[in-house]
Design an enzyme around this catalytic site. Structure first.
Site, PDB file in Angstrom:
ATOM      1  CG  HIS A   1      -1.910  -1.112   1.222  1.00  0.00           C
ATOM      2  ND1 HIS A   1      -2.778  -1.329   2.275  1.00  0.00           N
ATOM      3  CD2 HIS A   1      -2.173  -2.101   0.322  1.00  0.00           C
ATOM      4  CE1 HIS A   1      -3.519  -2.394   2.018  1.00  0.00           C
ATOM      5  NE2 HIS A   1      -3.166  -2.879   0.837  1.00  0.00           N
TER       6      HIS A   1
ATOM      7  CG  HIS B   1      -7.443  -3.074  -2.066  1.00  0.00           C
ATOM      8  ND1 HIS B   1      -6.913  -1.989  -1.397  1.00  0.00           N
ATOM      9  CD2 HIS B   1      -6.735  -4.160  -1.646  1.00  0.00           C
ATOM     10  CE1 HIS B   1      -5.935  -2.392  -0.608  1.00  0.00           C
ATOM     11  NE2 HIS B   1      -5.802  -3.705  -0.743  1.00  0.00           N
TER      12      HIS B   1
ATOM     13  CG  ASP C   1      -3.204  -5.321  -2.853  1.00  0.00           C
ATOM     14  OD1 ASP C   1      -2.819  -4.400  -2.100  1.00  0.00           O
ATOM     15  OD2 ASP C   1      -4.013  -6.197  -2.490  1.00  0.00           O
TER      16      ASP C   1
ATOM     17  CG  HIS D   1       0.158  -9.914  -2.285  1.00  0.00           C
ATOM     18  ND1 HIS D   1       0.215  -8.572  -2.584  1.00  0.00           N
ATOM     19  CD2 HIS D   1      -0.814 -10.054  -1.343  1.00  0.00           C
ATOM     20  CE1 HIS D   1      -0.684  -7.921  -1.849  1.00  0.00           C
ATOM     21  NE2 HIS D   1      -1.318  -8.801  -1.097  1.00  0.00           N
TER      22      HIS D   1
END
Length: 302
Positions: free
Chosen positions: A82, A238, A242, A265
């Site tokens: 973030h 969001h 990321d 991720h």
């Protein structure tokens, strides 16, 4: 003709404080100006120790719940994405981050507080330049039905789809260009999200102790616990946040058309490694998760 991109740092130091999403404790994060070619570097303070952990792909040690960097031993800083999304958006290439915890504060669950903090500190354009990452051929990574692709493009844009087993998150998608203005208004304010049952399971293990409706969008089996969303499709936005933050670990501006489906991720970092291997011609060290617990009992007690 390619536009020259100058390296940037912040004009003044700035301090940000917030809750650690797992520890539930207050975390202090200080950002300081840095000389050109310093890069982005964390200094983790543990008692009298000051541990240097550069932001780079070779220092990524885990991607299971967030992106975590480490120094090769047990020292690490997690949930960096973030912060890095805001850093990338504002073109910051050189900055020192001092932190007194193993996790970057969750703030409101988005990148907005970091973006506002950096803007309040001011941005200094340096004389030195930096070459953006561009590709000439498609690059992709696949994991089962999940994939992440980067296509050649003169600008940065994204097409992202998520598909969770939830009535509100089936087939949610978003396509947009990603310049500084659009990122700042349409992507960085999007908050992290999670399912109530997963949060409760984590808290039963002593994790996610700082998680709340103040810093996350929380979903029940059939709806949202939050009174309102910042966007109708806040969750997929969001995920784009990321992705931008994870790719910022490459340490350079980048251009291309990103196409993602059910990514996360691990795929983000895998793509970043593939991109850098193609750009530099060097194979990067494969990150290895040491399966270090998010928090030891000693750290959780601090």
């Amino acid at each position: 003709m390619q536009t020259v991109i100058h390296r940037k740092t912040i004009q003044n130091s700035v301090t940000l404080k917030g809750i650690g999403v797992h520890s539930g404790k207050v975390v202090t994060l200080r950002l300081h100006p840095a000389e050109a070619n310093t890069g982005l570097i964390f200094y983790l303070y543990k008692g009298i120790q000051k541990i240097r952990i550069p932001v780079s792909l070779d220092h990524v040690v885990d991607t299971s719940n967030a992106t975590t960097i480490g120094d090769g031993s047990s020292n690490r800083v997690q949930t960096i994405e973030h912060l890095l999304a805001a850093v990338h958006t504002l073109g910051i290439t050189d900055c020192i981050f001092e932190i007194d915890s193993v996790e970057v504060p969750i703030m409101d669950g988005s990148s907005l507080p970091f973006w506002e903090g950096i803007r309040s500190a001011g941005i200094r354009v340096l004389e030195e330049t930096i070459e953006p990452i561009t590709i000439t051929n498609p690059i992709w990574v696949v994991d089962g039905d999940k994939y992440l692709v980067m296509l050649p493009s003169d600008e940065l844009k994204v097409t992202y789809s998520i598909d969770f087993n939830h009535p509100l998150l089936r087939g949610q998608s978003y396509t947009t260009t990603l310049d500084e203005s659009i990122l700042g208004t349409d992507i960085l304010p999007a908050r992290t999200f999670g399912f109530l049952k997963d949060v409760e399971a984590l808290q039963a293990r002593g994790l996610a102790m700082g998680g709340s409706l103040d810093n996350a969008v929380v979903l029940t089996d059939d709806g949202y616990l939050n009174d309102h969303l910042r966007y109708d499709n806040e969750c997929v936005r969001h995920k784009i946040l990321d992705l931008v933050g994870d790719l910022a670990v490459m340490g350079r501006p980048f251009r291309g058309h990103l196409i993602a489906s059910k990514a996360g991720h691990a795929l983000d970092i895998s793509l970043a490694k593939c991109i850098m291997s193609q750009v530099t011609g060097n194979e990067l060290t494969q990150y290895k998760s040491k399966r270090i617990p998010l928090f030891s009992k000693k750290e959780a007690a601090k």
